[in-house]
Scaffold this motif. Structure first.
Motif, PDB file in Angstrom:
ATOM      1  N   GLY A   1       0.840  -1.198   0.000  1.00 12.64           N
ATOM      2  CA  GLY A   1       0.000   0.000   0.000  1.00 12.64           C
ATOM      3  C   GLY A   1       0.871   1.242   0.000  1.00 12.64           C
ATOM      4  N   PHE A   2       0.746   2.064  -1.034  1.00 11.74           N
ATOM      5  CA  PHE A   2       1.509   3.312  -1.128  1.00 11.74           C
ATOM      6  C   PHE A   2       0.610   4.472  -0.713  1.00 11.74           C
ATOM      7  CE2 PHE A   2       3.529   0.509  -4.206  1.00 11.74           C
ATOM      8  CZ  PHE A   2       4.880   0.750  -4.000  1.00 11.74           C
ATOM      9  N   ARG A   3       1.034   5.249   0.314  1.00 12.71           N
ATOM     10  CA  ARG A   3       0.290   6.458   0.676  1.00 12.71           C
ATOM     11  C   ARG A   3       0.784   7.570  -0.246  1.00 12.71           C
ATOM     12  NH1 ARG A   3      -2.807   8.157   4.598  1.00 12.71           N
ATOM     13  NH2 ARG A   3      -2.282   6.442   5.981  1.00 12.71           N
ATOM     14  N   ILE A   4      -0.139   8.108  -1.032  1.00 13.09           N
ATOM     15  CA  ILE A   4       0.213   9.139  -2.015  1.00 13.09           C
ATOM     16  C   ILE A   4      -0.581  10.397  -1.704  1.00 13.09           C
ATOM     17  CG2 ILE A   4       0.267   9.712  -4.471  1.00 13.09           C
ATOM     18  CD1 ILE A   4       0.293   6.654  -5.014  1.00 13.09           C
ATOM     19  N   LEU A   5       0.127  11.479  -1.417  1.00 15.39           N
ATOM     20  CA  LEU A   5      -0.511  12.771  -1.174  1.00 15.39           C
ATOM     21  C   LEU A   5      -0.970  13.328  -2.514  1.00 15.39           C
ATOM     22  CD1 LEU A   5       2.146  14.143   1.328  1.00 15.39           C
ATOM     23  CD2 LEU A   5      -0.150  13.366   1.897  1.00 15.39           C
ATOM     24  N   ALA A   6      -2.150  13.926  -2.542  1.00 18.46           N
ATOM     25  CA  ALA A   6      -2.703  14.425  -3.806  1.00 18.46           C
ATOM     26  C   ALA A   6      -3.560  15.654  -3.547  1.00 18.46           C
ATOM     27  CB  ALA A   6      -3.530  13.338  -4.476  1.00 18.46           C
ATOM     28  N   PRO A   7      -3.706  16.521  -4.568  1.00 16.85           N
ATOM     29  CA  PRO A   7      -4.586  17.683  -4.394  1.00 16.85           C
ATOM     30  C   PRO A   7      -6.047  17.252  -4.320  1.00 16.85           C
ATOM     31  CG  PRO A   7      -3.695  17.631  -6.628  1.00 16.85           C
ATOM     32  CD  PRO A   7      -3.043  16.517  -5.873  1.00 16.85           C
ATOM     33  N   TYR A   8      -6.864  18.111  -3.754  1.00 17.04           N
ATOM     34  CA  TYR A   8      -8.288  17.836  -3.584  1.00 17.04           C
ATOM     35  C   TYR A   8      -8.952  17.488  -4.917  1.00 17.04           C
ATOM     36  CZ  TYR A   8     -13.218  18.505  -2.593  1.00 17.04           C
ATOM     37  OH  TYR A   8     -14.565  18.328  -2.506  1.00 17.04           O
ATOM     38  N   SER A   9      -8.552  18.193  -5.994  1.00 20.96           N
ATOM     39  CA  SER A   9      -9.161  17.959  -7.314  1.00 20.96           C
ATOM     40  C   SER A   9      -8.944  16.529  -7.790  1.00 20.96           C
ATOM     41  CB  SER A   9      -8.595  18.946  -8.338  1.00 20.96           C
ATOM     42  OG  SER A   9      -7.182  18.814  -8.416  1.00 20.96           O
ATOM     43  N   VAL A  10      -7.868  15.897  -7.341  1.00 19.71           N
ATOM     44  CA  VAL A  10      -7.603  14.492  -7.686  1.00 19.71           C
ATOM     45  C   VAL A  10      -8.392  13.571  -6.759  1.00 19.71           C
ATOM     46  CG1 VAL A  10      -5.822  12.689  -7.674  1.00 19.71           C
ATOM     47  CG2 VAL A  10      -5.325  14.928  -8.692  1.00 19.71           C
ATOM     48  N   LEU A  11      -8.341  13.857  -5.462  1.00 19.10           N
ATOM     49  CA  LEU A  11      -8.980  12.987  -4.471  1.00 19.10           C
ATOM     50  C   LEU A  11     -10.493  12.903  -4.633  1.00 19.10           C
ATOM     51  CD1 LEU A  11      -6.853  14.018  -1.373  1.00 19.10           C
ATOM     52  CD2 LEU A  11      -6.691  11.884  -2.676  1.00 19.10           C
ATOM     53  N   GLU A  12     -11.112  14.020  -5.086  1.00 18.24           N
ATOM     54  CA  GLU A  12     -12.574  13.990  -5.230  1.00 18.24           C
ATOM     55  C   GLU A  12     -13.027  13.085  -6.383  1.00 18.24           C
ATOM     56  OE1 GLU A  12     -14.156  17.882  -6.010  1.00 18.24           O
ATOM     57  OE2 GLU A  12     -13.052  18.111  -7.888  1.00 18.24           O
ATOM     58  N   ARG A  13     -12.098  12.715  -7.272  1.00 19.87           N
ATOM     59  CA  ARG A  13     -12.446  11.843  -8.398  1.00 19.87           C
ATOM     60  C   ARG A  13     -12.127  10.367  -8.129  1.00 19.87           C
ATOM     61  NH1 ARG A  13      -9.471  14.785 -13.212  1.00 19.87           N
ATOM     62  NH2 ARG A  13      -8.319  15.822 -11.558  1.00 19.87           N
ATOM     63  N   ILE A  14     -11.555  10.080  -6.940  1.00 24.13           N
ATOM     64  CA  ILE A  14     -11.173   8.698  -6.612  1.00 24.13           C
ATOM     65  C   ILE A  14     -12.065   8.173  -5.495  1.00 24.13           C
ATOM     66  CG2 ILE A  14      -9.316   7.226  -5.745  1.00 24.13           C
ATOM     67  CD1 ILE A  14      -7.311   9.237  -6.886  1.00 24.13           C
ATOM     68  N   HIS A  15     -12.534   6.951  -5.654  1.00 27.00           N
ATOM     69  CA  HIS A  15     -13.357   6.309  -4.631  1.00 27.00           C
ATOM     70  C   HIS A  15     -12.720   4.980  -4.247  1.00 27.00           C
ATOM     71  CE1 HIS A  15     -16.041   8.962  -6.954  1.00 27.00           C
ATOM     72  NE2 HIS A  15     -16.475   9.292  -5.747  1.00 27.00           N
ATOM     73  N   THR A  16     -12.930   4.574  -3.013  1.00 27.08           N
ATOM     74  CA  THR A  16     -12.395   3.297  -2.538  1.00 27.08           C
ATOM     75  C   THR A  16     -12.837   2.172  -3.479  1.00 27.08           C
ATOM     76  OG1 THR A  16     -12.519   4.109  -0.274  1.00 27.08           O
ATOM     77  CG2 THR A  16     -12.291   1.738  -0.542  1.00 27.08           C
ATOM     78  N   GLY A  17     -11.861   1.355  -3.879  1.00 31.82           N
ATOM     79  CA  GLY A  17     -12.139   0.242  -4.788  1.00 31.82           C
ATOM     80  C   GLY A  17     -11.853   0.552  -6.245  1.00 31.82           C
ATOM     81  N   ASP A  18     -11.665   1.842  -6.588  1.00 31.36           N
ATOM     82  CA  ASP A  18     -11.364   2.223  -7.979  1.00 31.36           C
ATOM     83  C   ASP A  18      -9.970   1.742  -8.381  1.00 31.36           C
ATOM     84  OD1 ASP A  18     -13.755   3.569  -8.073  1.00 31.36           O
ATOM     85  OD2 ASP A  18     -12.893   5.588  -8.144  1.00 31.36           O
ATOM     86  N   GLU A  19      -9.842   1.366  -9.655  1.00 31.09           N
ATOM     87  CA  GLU A  19      -8.525   1.108 -10.241  1.00 31.09           C
ATOM     88  C   GLU A  19      -7.995   2.465 -10.691  1.00 31.09           C
ATOM     89  OE1 GLU A  19      -6.365  -1.581 -10.848  1.00 31.09           O
ATOM     90  OE2 GLU A  19      -7.668  -2.474  -9.322  1.00 31.09           O
ATOM     91  N   VAL A  20      -6.816   2.847 -10.214  1.00 29.94           N
ATOM     92  CA  VAL A  20      -6.302   4.192 -10.456  1.00 29.94           C
ATOM     93  C   VAL A  20      -4.849   4.146 -10.918  1.00 29.94           C
ATOM     94  CG1 VAL A  20      -5.907   6.458  -9.402  1.00 29.94           C
ATOM     95  CG2 VAL A  20      -7.781   5.043  -8.589  1.00 29.94           C
ATOM     96  N   LYS A  21      -4.502   5.050 -11.814  1.00 28.07           N
ATOM     97  CA  LYS A  21      -3.106   5.240 -12.222  1.00 28.07           C
ATOM     98  C   LYS A  21      -2.737   6.670 -11.858  1.00 28.07           C
ATOM     99  CE  LYS A  21      -0.094   5.287 -16.310  1.00 28.07           C
ATOM    100  NZ  LYS A  21      -0.040   5.065 -17.771  1.00 28.07           N
ATOM    101  N   LEU A  22      -1.744   6.827 -10.962  1.00 27.63           N
ATOM    102  CA  LEU A  22      -1.310   8.156 -10.557  1.00 27.63           C
ATOM    103  C   LEU A  22       0.133   8.392 -10.999  1.00 27.63           C
ATOM    104  CD1 LEU A  22      -2.712   8.507  -6.909  1.00 27.63           C
ATOM    105  CD2 LEU A  22      -3.618   9.503  -9.005  1.00 27.63           C
ATOM    106  N   TYR A  23       0.365   9.528 -11.663  1.00 29.29           N
ATOM    107  CA  TYR A  23       1.713   9.952 -12.028  1.00 29.29           C
ATOM    108  C   TYR A  23       2.318  10.571 -10.781  1.00 29.29           C
ATOM    109  CZ  TYR A  23       0.092   9.126 -16.723  1.00 29.29           C
ATOM    110  OH  TYR A  23      -0.410   8.523 -17.846  1.00 29.29           O
ATOM    111  N   THR A  24       3.519  10.129 -10.407  1.00 29.81           N
ATOM    112  CA  THR A  24       4.026  10.474  -9.085  1.00 29.81           C
ATOM    113  C   THR A  24       5.331  11.269  -9.091  1.00 29.81           C
ATOM    114  OG1 THR A  24       5.141   8.337  -8.959  1.00 29.81           O
ATOM    115  CG2 THR A  24       2.947   8.483  -7.982  1.00 29.81           C
ATOM    116  N   HIS A  25       5.486  12.005  -8.007  1.00 30.80           N
ATOM    117  CA  HIS A  25       6.740  12.709  -7.700  1.00 30.80           C
ATOM    118  C   HIS A  25       7.189  12.207  -6.340  1.00 30.80           C
ATOM    119  CE1 HIS A  25       9.691  15.937  -7.385  1.00 30.80           C
ATOM    120  NE2 HIS A  25       9.292  16.061  -6.127  1.00 30.80           N
TER     121      HIS A  25
END
Length: 198
Positions: free
Chosen positions: A25-49
Motif C-alpha cells: 500500500g503506497f500512501r500518495i498525497l494528492a490535491p483535492y481535485s484528484v482525491l474527489e475523483r477517486i473512490h475506494t475500490g477504484d482502479e487508479v493510475k497516478l503519475y508520481t513525484h
C-alpha cells in the motif's frame, strides 16, 4: 524514482490515497481535485513525484501528467515546497493556474492556503516564461471537450479571454469579429483570430 503507480484505491482520506498494488500500500498525497475523483475500490493510475527530505520521504500523485509537470514547476519556485504546490493545485485546476500565471492574476494564486501575495507574484514571475498561451488554450479546449462542454464556441472563447484578464466587453467584441471572419469555427480557431483583434 516512480514514474507512476497503478493500483486499487484501498483508502481515500482528505489529503491522500492509499494505492494497493502487488500487496503493498503506497500512501500518495494528492490535491483535492484528484482525491474527489477517486473512490475506494477504484482502479487508479497516478503519475508520481517522489520527495526526499531529512525527516520524510513522500509520494505526490496526479491523474494527468500535465498536473505533475505543473507541480514540478511550482516546487521549482523559491519559497514553495511540495505541500505549498499541493495547496495551489488544490485551490486551482491546472487550467486555472496556467491562465492565472499568463494573465498575471496574483490574487487568484494567493487564494491557495499558505500562499501570500508576494509568493503569488513570484510564481507568476518565475513561471510566465515557462508556460505557453497557445498550449494553455489547447489544454483548456481538450478538458472542456472531455467534460462534455455545452457552451457555444463563441461563449467559451469569451470566457477564456476573460480568464486571461480581458474585459468581457473587449473579449466579446474580439470574438464577434473573429466569428464574422471565420463563420462556423471551434474555440481554438476563434481564440487565435480574436487575440489578433485585441
Amino acid at each position: 524514482m516512480f514514474a507512476y503507480i497503478r493500483g486499487t484505491a484501498a483508502q481515500v482520506t482528505e489529503n491522500s490515497v492509499i494505492l494497493e498494488t502487488g500487496g503493498v500500500g503506497f500512501r500518495i498525497l494528492a490535491p483535492y481535485s484528484v482525491l474527489e475523483r477517486i473512490h475506494t475500490g477504484d482502479e487508479v493510475k497516478l503519475y508520481t513525484h517522489f520527495s526526499v527530505r531529512e525527516d520524510a520521504m513522500q509520494l505526490f500523485g496526479f491523474l494527468q501528467e500535465e498536473e505533475l509537470e505543473l507541480f514540478r514547476l511550482l516546487i521549482g519556485v523559491s519559497g514553495i515546497g511540495p505541500k505549498g504546490a499541493l495547496g495551489v493545485l488544490s485551490a486551482l485546476t491546472a487550467d486555472e493556474l496556467r491562465f492565472a500565471v499568463l494573465s498575471g492574476d496574483a490574487a487568484a494564486i494567493a487564494k491557495a492556503p499558505g500562499i501570500g501575495k508576494k509568493t503569488a507574484q513570484k510564481v507568476i514571475l518565475e513561471l510566465k516564461d515557462k508556460l505557453d498561451l497557445e498550449e494553455a488554450f489547447e489544454a483548456k479546449a481538450a478538458h472542456t471537450e472531455e467534460a462534455g462542454g455545452t457552451g457555444s464556441p463563441q461563449t467559451e472563447a469569451v470566457l477564456a479571454l476573460a480568464a486571461l484578464g480581458y474585459s468581457t466587453q473587449e473579449a466579446g467584441r474580439a470574438v464577434k469579429a473573429a466569428a464574422s471572419k471565420l463563420g462556423e469555427a471551434d474555440v481554438e480557431a476563434l481564440l487565435k483570430v480574436a487575440l489578433r483583434e485585441m
